[in-house]
Design a protein around this motif. Sequence first.
Motif, mmCIF file in Angstrom:
data_model
loop_
_atom_site.group_PDB
_atom_site.id
_atom_site.type_symbol
_atom_site.label_atom_id
_atom_site.label_comp_id
_atom_site.label_asym_id
_atom_site.label_seq_id
_atom_site.Cartn_x
_atom_site.Cartn_y
_atom_site.Cartn_z
ATOM 1 N N SER A 140 0.825 -1.209 0.000
ATOM 2 C CA SER A 140 0.000 0.000 0.000
ATOM 3 C C SER A 140 0.856 1.255 0.000
ATOM 4 N N VAL A 141 1.969 1.249 0.721
ATOM 5 C CA VAL A 141 2.880 2.400 0.694
ATOM 6 C C VAL A 141 3.489 2.542 -0.688
ATOM 7 N N PHE A 142 3.913 1.434 -1.277
ATOM 8 C CA PHE A 142 4.518 1.455 -2.620
ATOM 9 C C PHE A 142 3.535 1.999 -3.652
ATOM 10 N N ALA A 143 2.265 1.592 -3.557
ATOM 11 C CA ALA A 143 1.245 2.024 -4.514
ATOM 12 C C ALA A 143 0.593 3.346 -4.121
ATOM 13 N N GLY A 170 5.974 1.141 -12.203
ATOM 14 C CA GLY A 170 5.995 -0.226 -11.704
ATOM 15 C C GLY A 170 5.020 -0.510 -10.578
ATOM 16 N N ARG A 171 4.002 0.344 -10.408
ATOM 17 C CA ARG A 171 3.105 0.229 -9.271
ATOM 18 C C ARG A 171 1.692 -0.229 -9.635
ATOM 19 N N ALA A 172 1.363 -0.294 -10.911
ATOM 20 C CA ALA A 172 -0.024 -0.506 -11.327
ATOM 21 C C ALA A 172 -0.615 -1.804 -10.796
ATOM 22 N N ALA A 173 0.083 -2.901 -10.916
ATOM 23 C CA ALA A 173 -0.461 -4.189 -10.487
ATOM 24 C C ALA A 173 -0.717 -4.201 -8.981
ATOM 25 N N TYR A 174 0.136 -3.526 -8.211
ATOM 26 C CA TYR A 174 -0.061 -3.452 -6.759
ATOM 27 C C TYR A 174 -1.321 -2.653 -6.436
ATOM 28 N N ALA A 175 -1.491 -1.516 -7.113
ATOM 29 C CA ALA A 175 -2.681 -0.699 -6.888
ATOM 30 C C ALA A 175 -3.940 -1.454 -7.295
ATOM 31 N N ALA A 181 -8.999 -5.862 -3.300
ATOM 32 C CA ALA A 181 -9.062 -6.259 -1.893
ATOM 33 C C ALA A 181 -10.015 -5.374 -1.093
ATOM 34 N N PHE A 182 -10.097 -4.092 -1.453
ATOM 35 C CA PHE A 182 -10.957 -3.171 -0.716
ATOM 36 C C PHE A 182 -12.308 -2.963 -1.398
ATOM 37 N N GLY A 183 -12.575 -3.749 -2.411
ATOM 38 C CA GLY A 183 -13.894 -3.759 -3.038
ATOM 39 C C GLY A 183 -14.274 -2.483 -3.760
ATOM 40 N N ILE A 184 -13.301 -1.822 -4.371
ATOM 41 C CA ILE A 184 -13.594 -0.586 -5.113
ATOM 42 C C ILE A 184 -14.626 -0.864 -6.205
ATOM 43 N N PRO A 209 -6.310 -6.673 -14.074
ATOM 44 C CA PRO A 209 -7.604 -7.192 -14.533
ATOM 45 C C PRO A 209 -8.800 -6.631 -13.764
ATOM 46 N N TYR A 210 -8.626 -6.329 -12.476
ATOM 47 C CA TYR A 210 -9.772 -5.829 -11.711
ATOM 48 C C TYR A 210 -10.190 -4.443 -12.202
ATOM 49 N N TYR A 211 -9.233 -3.575 -12.393
ATOM 50 C CA TYR A 211 -9.537 -2.233 -12.902
ATOM 51 C C TYR A 211 -10.195 -2.332 -14.277
ATOM 52 N N LYS A 212 -9.689 -3.238 -15.109
ATOM 53 C CA LYS A 212 -10.268 -3.429 -16.445
ATOM 54 C C LYS A 212 -11.726 -3.858 -16.333
ATOM 55 N N SER A 213 -12.051 -4.694 -15.334
ATOM 56 C CA SER A 213 -13.447 -5.128 -15.164
ATOM 57 C C SER A 213 -14.348 -3.948 -14.802
ATOM 58 N N LEU A 214 -13.828 -2.988 -14.025
ATOM 59 C CA LEU A 214 -14.604 -1.786 -13.694
ATOM 60 C C LEU A 214 -14.792 -0.914 -14.931
ATOM 61 N N MET A 215 -13.759 -0.846 -15.768
ATOM 62 C CA MET A 215 -13.881 -0.102 -17.026
ATOM 63 C C MET A 215 -14.977 -0.723 -17.887
ATOM 64 N N ASP A 216 -14.980 -2.047 -17.984
ATOM 65 C CA ASP A 216 -15.958 -2.750 -18.831
ATOM 66 C C ASP A 216 -17.385 -2.544 -18.329
#
Length: 344
Positions: A140-143, A170-175, A181-184, A209-216
């Motif tokens: 979380s600190v890294f992202a 280099g932080r996208a996958a962590y974010a 995990a936090f159900g955004i 992939p999770y962010y992409k699912s929100l985009m879709d």
Amino acid sequence: PTLLATVSGTAESTAETLSAKVTEVEKFGNVVLDLSEERLYQAGYQVGDLLSLKLKDEELILPLCTSYSDVDTGKLLFRDDTGKKRLLVAINMGNFAKNYNVSVGDELRFSLKEKGGYQDELMIRKLTRTNNRADYSSDSVFANFRAVVGKGMPLGILYRSSNPIDNQFGRAAYADKLCEAFGIQTVLNLADSEEEAKALTKKDGFASPYYKSLMDKGNVIYLNMGVDLDSEDFGNKLVEGLRFLSQHEGPYLIHCTEGKDRTGFMAVFLESLAGADAKEIKADYMESYTNFFHVKKGTKQYKLIEEDVIGMMESISGSKDVSKKALQEGAMNMLRDYGFTEYE
């Protein structure tokens, strides 16, 4: 019109007067020059020098830096963008081209105003980071991912982070994993247009992939915000984003690229609207600098950067008064000014 300047250096000047043409105006109003880094330094300039640039009857004094954060919000800089090996003139969190009516093809001439005149300030401000996960205490600190908290802010509703789909640091996958995990459920993307965001998902190595699912699902709004906090465009997009949030379910995420400047202002604004106090707002804003750049609390560097968020709060309240009441009323007035109804 061609912008020409007859600028003479100080008596101690040891650098040539140089001219350069504007080859590009970036979407945030930074102007890219056709002058090479090699030519600049061969002519006697160094990072930390103060330069003089005259536009019509106005003399502009700007430091030679390598990062936008080397100067306060709203201040001019001549930037050596070492990563892309180019030189540009800009305003930190502002639009240089618009403010000074500069276009592609215009010629800028500048000279040395004071050798090393910005060096002490630069040493205090210099921010460094690595893109190595092992150099940070947690994902979380890294992202730069965290909840936005403060008086009036319900827990588990609003989060902020660096960009979960742009992997330049280099932080996208962590974010992205933290979003899941936090159900955004709904995202304000302050940095990208829809076209830019879709292009990022097609890059080699895309792993969000999770962010992409929100985009879709249509749960992401792409605001492509500039960095001029006082511009009408920024205000209109702020309202557009908040209207989108009000029409979608949380938890919500706001992000830009690093999650510190545009995201920082959006968080300051929402905290002000909710009734957080100045101490809470400053602490949240500064956490991005401890996360990304390991800036230590209590240092001169920390205090200098802290002045930026104080300026943001004063902009929201419309005065030097940054009490809870003044901030909340100022935020409401800003929303009204940009078309929010009383019901909204």
